[in-house]
Design a protein around this motif. Structure first.
Motif, PDB file in Angstrom:
ATOM      1  N   LEU A  33      -9.830   1.051  -5.671  1.00  7.60           N
ATOM      2  CA  LEU A  33      -9.475   2.409  -4.566  1.00  7.60           C
ATOM      3  C   LEU A  33     -10.464   2.181  -3.320  1.00  7.60           C
ATOM      4  CD1 LEU A  33      -9.585   3.178  -7.670  1.00  7.60           C
ATOM      5  CD2 LEU A  33      -8.331   5.247  -6.063  1.00  7.60           C
ATOM      6  N   ARG A  34      -9.331   2.316  -2.423  1.00 12.46           N
ATOM      7  CA  ARG A  34     -10.203   2.452  -0.780  1.00 12.46           C
ATOM      8  C   ARG A  34     -10.270   3.971  -0.599  1.00 12.46           C
ATOM      9  NH1 ARG A  34      -9.472   3.283   5.095  1.00 12.46           N
ATOM     10  NH2 ARG A  34      -9.093   0.421   5.374  1.00 12.46           N
ATOM     11  N   CYS A  35     -11.400   4.662  -0.376  1.00  9.83           N
ATOM     12  CA  CYS A  35     -12.134   5.659   0.234  1.00  9.83           C
ATOM     13  C   CYS A  35     -12.533   6.043   1.275  1.00  9.83           C
ATOM     14  CB  CYS A  35     -13.298   5.623  -1.025  1.00  9.83           C
ATOM     15  SG  CYS A  35     -14.587   7.805  -0.813  1.00  9.83           S
ATOM     16  N   ASN A  36     -11.175   6.477   1.332  1.00 10.52           N
ATOM     17  CA  ASN A  36     -11.605   7.025   3.212  1.00 10.52           C
ATOM     18  C   ASN A  36     -12.572   8.453   3.753  1.00 10.52           C
ATOM     19  OD1 ASN A  36      -9.192   4.783   3.878  1.00 10.52           O
ATOM     20  ND2 ASN A  36      -9.035   6.150   5.840  1.00 10.52           N
ATOM     21  N   LEU A  37     -13.113   8.335   4.094  1.00 14.46           N
ATOM     22  CA  LEU A  37     -13.613   9.977   5.042  1.00 14.46           C
ATOM     23  C   LEU A  37     -12.995  10.930   5.727  1.00 14.46           C
ATOM     24  CD1 LEU A  37     -17.912   8.735   4.477  1.00 14.46           C
ATOM     25  CD2 LEU A  37     -16.489  10.178   3.347  1.00 14.46           C
ATOM     26  N   TRP A  60     -11.157  10.927   0.110  1.00 12.49           N
ATOM     27  CA  TRP A  60      -9.286  10.922   0.136  1.00 12.49           C
ATOM     28  C   TRP A  60      -9.100   8.785  -0.190  1.00 12.49           C
ATOM     29  CZ3 TRP A  60      -5.701  14.232   0.508  1.00 12.49           C
ATOM     30  CH2 TRP A  60      -4.337  14.091   0.541  1.00 12.49           C
ATOM     31  N   LEU A  61      -8.580   9.388  -1.820  1.00 14.24           N
ATOM     32  CA  LEU A  61      -8.638   7.387  -2.280  1.00 14.24           C
ATOM     33  C   LEU A  61      -7.233   6.823  -2.407  1.00 14.24           C
ATOM     34  CD1 LEU A  61     -10.922   9.071  -5.739  1.00 14.24           C
ATOM     35  CD2 LEU A  61     -11.361   7.281  -3.900  1.00 14.24           C
ATOM     36  N   TRP A  62      -7.323   5.840  -2.719  1.00 17.61           N
ATOM     37  CA  TRP A  62      -6.039   5.240  -2.415  1.00 17.61           C
ATOM     38  C   TRP A  62      -5.666   3.545  -2.583  1.00 17.61           C
ATOM     39  CZ3 TRP A  62      -4.358   2.617   2.675  1.00 17.61           C
ATOM     40  CH2 TRP A  62      -5.222   2.305   3.616  1.00 17.61           C
ATOM     41  N   GLY A  63      -4.795   3.004  -2.678  1.00 19.24           N
ATOM     42  CA  GLY A  63      -5.242   2.037  -1.930  1.00 19.24           C
ATOM     43  C   GLY A  63      -5.458   0.804  -3.005  1.00 19.24           C
ATOM     44  N   GLU A  64      -5.267   1.165  -4.562  1.00 17.19           N
ATOM     45  CA  GLU A  64      -5.728   0.750  -5.487  1.00 17.19           C
ATOM     46  C   GLU A  64      -5.281  -0.576  -6.272  1.00 17.19           C
ATOM     47  OE1 GLU A  64      -1.635   2.533  -7.330  1.00 17.19           O
ATOM     48  OE2 GLU A  64      -3.378   3.884  -5.892  1.00 17.19           O
ATOM     49  N   GLY A  65      -6.056  -0.751  -6.588  1.00 20.34           N
ATOM     50  CA  GLY A  65      -5.408  -2.870  -6.635  1.00 20.34           C
ATOM     51  C   GLY A  65      -6.988  -3.077  -7.854  1.00 20.34           C
ATOM     52  N   LYS A  66      -6.208  -4.908  -8.101  1.00 22.59           N
ATOM     53  CA  LYS A  66      -7.693  -5.797  -9.259  1.00 22.59           C
ATOM     54  C   LYS A  66      -7.373  -7.246  -7.860  1.00 22.59           C
ATOM     55  CE  LYS A  66      -6.494  -4.130 -13.618  1.00 22.59           C
ATOM     56  NZ  LYS A  66      -6.199  -4.772 -15.060  1.00 22.59           N
ATOM     57  N   LYS A  67      -8.222  -7.498  -8.313  1.00 18.51           N
ATOM     58  CA  LYS A  67      -8.652  -8.554  -8.029  1.00 18.51           C
ATOM     59  C   LYS A  67      -7.153  -9.727  -7.522  1.00 18.51           C
ATOM     60  CE  LYS A  67     -12.335 -12.286  -6.858  1.00 18.51           C
ATOM     61  NZ  LYS A  67     -13.500 -12.559  -7.382  1.00 18.51           N
ATOM     62  N   PRO A  68      -7.253 -10.410  -6.130  1.00 19.57           N
ATOM     63  CA  PRO A  68      -5.879 -11.026  -7.153  1.00 19.57           C
ATOM     64  C   PRO A  68      -7.059 -12.554  -7.030  1.00 19.57           C
ATOM     65  CG  PRO A  68      -6.265 -10.727  -4.718  1.00 19.57           C
ATOM     66  CD  PRO A  68      -6.882  -9.992  -5.397  1.00 19.57           C
ATOM     67  N   ASN A  69      -6.060 -13.207  -6.875  1.00 24.94           N
ATOM     68  CA  ASN A  69      -6.349 -14.846  -7.630  1.00 24.94           C
ATOM     69  C   ASN A  69      -4.719 -15.751  -6.409  1.00 24.94           C
ATOM     70  OD1 ASN A  69      -7.776 -17.876  -8.213  1.00 24.94           O
ATOM     71  ND2 ASN A  69      -6.126 -18.415  -9.584  1.00 24.94           N
ATOM     72  N   LEU A  70      -5.990 -16.205  -5.304  1.00 25.76           N
ATOM     73  CA  LEU A  70      -5.567 -17.073  -4.767  1.00 25.76           C
ATOM     74  C   LEU A  70      -5.733 -18.436  -4.310  1.00 25.76           C
ATOM     75  CD1 LEU A  70      -5.566 -14.233  -1.635  1.00 25.76           C
ATOM     76  CD2 LEU A  70      -3.531 -14.290  -3.046  1.00 25.76           C
ATOM     77  N   PRO A  71      -4.302 -19.566  -4.224  1.00 24.77           N
ATOM     78  CA  PRO A  71      -4.920 -20.288  -3.555  1.00 24.77           C
ATOM     79  C   PRO A  71      -5.704 -20.726  -2.383  1.00 24.77           C
ATOM     80  CG  PRO A  71      -2.451 -20.475  -3.821  1.00 24.77           C
ATOM     81  CD  PRO A  71      -3.301 -18.828  -3.626  1.00 24.77           C
ATOM     82  N   LYS A  72      -6.437 -21.823  -2.388  1.00 26.34           N
ATOM     83  CA  LYS A  72      -7.333 -21.863  -1.117  1.00 26.34           C
ATOM     84  C   LYS A  72      -5.983 -22.865  -0.319  1.00 26.34           C
ATOM     85  CE  LYS A  72     -10.578 -21.001  -3.735  1.00 26.34           C
ATOM     86  NZ  LYS A  72     -10.966 -19.340  -3.195  1.00 26.34           N
ATOM     87  N   PHE A  73      -6.200 -21.984   0.977  1.00 27.13           N
ATOM     88  CA  PHE A  73      -5.956 -22.164   2.221  1.00 27.13           C
ATOM     89  C   PHE A  73      -5.691 -24.033   2.593  1.00 27.13           C
ATOM     90  CE2 PHE A  73      -4.928 -22.581   6.805  1.00 27.13           C
ATOM     91  CZ  PHE A  73      -4.098 -21.784   7.208  1.00 27.13           C
TER      92      PHE A  73
END
Length: 411
Positions: free
Chosen positions: A94-98, A217-230
């Motif tokens: 999660l993103r943690c803003n101050l 302030w907690l937001w933007g939750e997610g799991k690590k994606p698997n992207l093909p290499k550019f």
């Protein structure tokens, strides 16, 4: 062939009364970008698919050539990767803003005064996040300090689909209607106010006339994606130049080289020219593609800084595009792509999902566009339209001969 993509984050906008019902792009003095527009292909591209939030995470994935409907898993894991945090398959980040909240009453009655706590320094923020970690760390939860107000919480076996609100979307609003439903997350946010409000770092900030970072302030939750290499997609080596962990994280997952630039801040006081020079150095070192990201227009849009947004665009034109054009003259051929990732309208102070204007220039195939410059209205008038933003990268790099952009098919 050398390829330079220059992304002005949140650069697109709505007409605004204070600018005589024009957009910042229409008002800004930008001779370099306008020259390119006069001799380039200009059109509109939809970077945010229907059904996804119009965040910089979704939009930049799209611009970088990845279909967000396939690869988007949340904002925070992209930032966590850039911060060097090792994530397991079971980790949710999660993103943690101050942030700065107002002082009145109980937590739910407070107002979101500033999502960045006056762009708190990384040194001060590190002390505060370490304090938060001391109170909340468990065998499942850890907090990690990042840059300025942007930090990260890792939650092993945590939940997604939490319906959390970005703090920059609720500036000057009472937070009660936007608090998380998840009790654990809400409890941490509420308790963080008591932990931080009288912290020595914040007392010192207040004495200097700066806003205190008095809550997480907690937001933007997610799991690590698997992207093909550019490289596997486009067969060229590339680099990313950005001050923002989110963009760097996408670049790392894409296998691109990440370039750190001294004085790159992510706001209007960033080292514009230094970023451009760093991009040119990457090309000179043998790389053929650079993704050059500038955050400043987006920050100004969130902060309702009308003059600064116009000025940010002018600085991009003068110190970034001008420097890039001069540096590219030595090459036999090159292509430049300029666009925002999404609009950040000053009147709304948040992101929207409308199509954005793009400009695609190739030195060897310069042609008169019939336009006088680059802005939302002139771009829309061309009737060039790409309905899925992730198609644009393949068109930019691999489809040099394609002219029918409207009907371009991504294979």
């Amino acid at each position: 062939m050398k390829y330079v993509l220059i992304l002005g984050d949140g650069m697109s906008d709505y007409p605004i009364e204070q600018l005589n019902n024009k957009t910042p792009l229409q008002c800004a003095k930008k001779p370099n970008i306008d020259f390119l527009a006069q001799n380039a292909e200009v059109g509109m591209v939809k970077t945010v698919p229907e059904g996804l939030p119009p965040g910089s995470d979704v939009a930049n994935l799209s611009v970088m050539g990845y279909n967000p409907l396939m690869y988007y898993t949340g904002r925070s894991p992209l930032e966590a990767v850039s911060m060097g945090i090792k994530l397991s398959a079971t980790d949710v980040t999660l993103r943690c803003n101050l942030v700065t909240l107002s002082h009145e009453g109980e937590y739910k009655n407070k107002v979101m005064v500033d999502y960045s706590s006056d762009e708190i320094s990384s040194e001060e923020a590190k002390i505060l996040i370490e304090e938060i970690n001391t109170h909340f760390k468990t065998d499942k939860i850890s907090f990690y300090p990042g840059i300025s107000y942007r930090h990260c919480m890792v939650w092993d076996w945590g939940f997604t689909n939490l319906n959390l609100t970005p703090p920059h979307d609720i500036l000057d609003k009472k937070i009660g209607n936007y608090l998380p439903e998840n009790k654990m997350i809400l409890d941490m946010m509420v308790k963080s106010y008591d932990i931080l409000k009288d912290h020595p770092v914040n007392k010192k900030r207040i004495s200097k006339g700066l806003k205190p970072a008095n809550s997480i302030w907690l937001w933007g939750e997610g799991k690590k994606p698997n992207l093909p290499k550019f490289y596997d997609m486009y067969k060229i080596q590339g680099s990313v130049v950005s001050a923002v962990d989110l963009i760097k994280g996408i670049g790392i997952l894409a296998g691109l080289n990440i370039v750190e630039v001294e004085g790159a801040t992510g706001n209007i006081h960033t080292n514009f020219k230094g970023k451009a020079l760093a991009a040119l150095e990457q090309l000179e070192s043998g790389r053929d593609f650079v993704y050059l990201h500038i955050e400043a227009p987006d920050e100004c849009g969130h902060r309702y800084e009308i003059e600064n947004k116009v000025r940010a665009i002018e600085l991009i034109d003068e110190e970034v595009v001008g420097t890039i054009l001069n540096g590219l003259q030595k090459y036999h051929d090159y292509k430049i792509l300029i666009l925002p990732d999404h609009p950040t309208p000053l009147s709304l102070r948040t992101h929207t999902s409308e199509p954005v204007p793009y400009l695609l220039y190739q030195k060897s195939k310069s042609k008169k566009s019939g336009l006088t410059g680059y802005d939302e209205v002139q771009a829309a008038s061309t009737n060039n339209y790409i309905d899925e933003g992730y198609k644009l990268m393949k068109y930019f790099i691999l489809n040099d001969k394609s002219e029918n952009v409207t009907n371009f098919v991504y294979e």
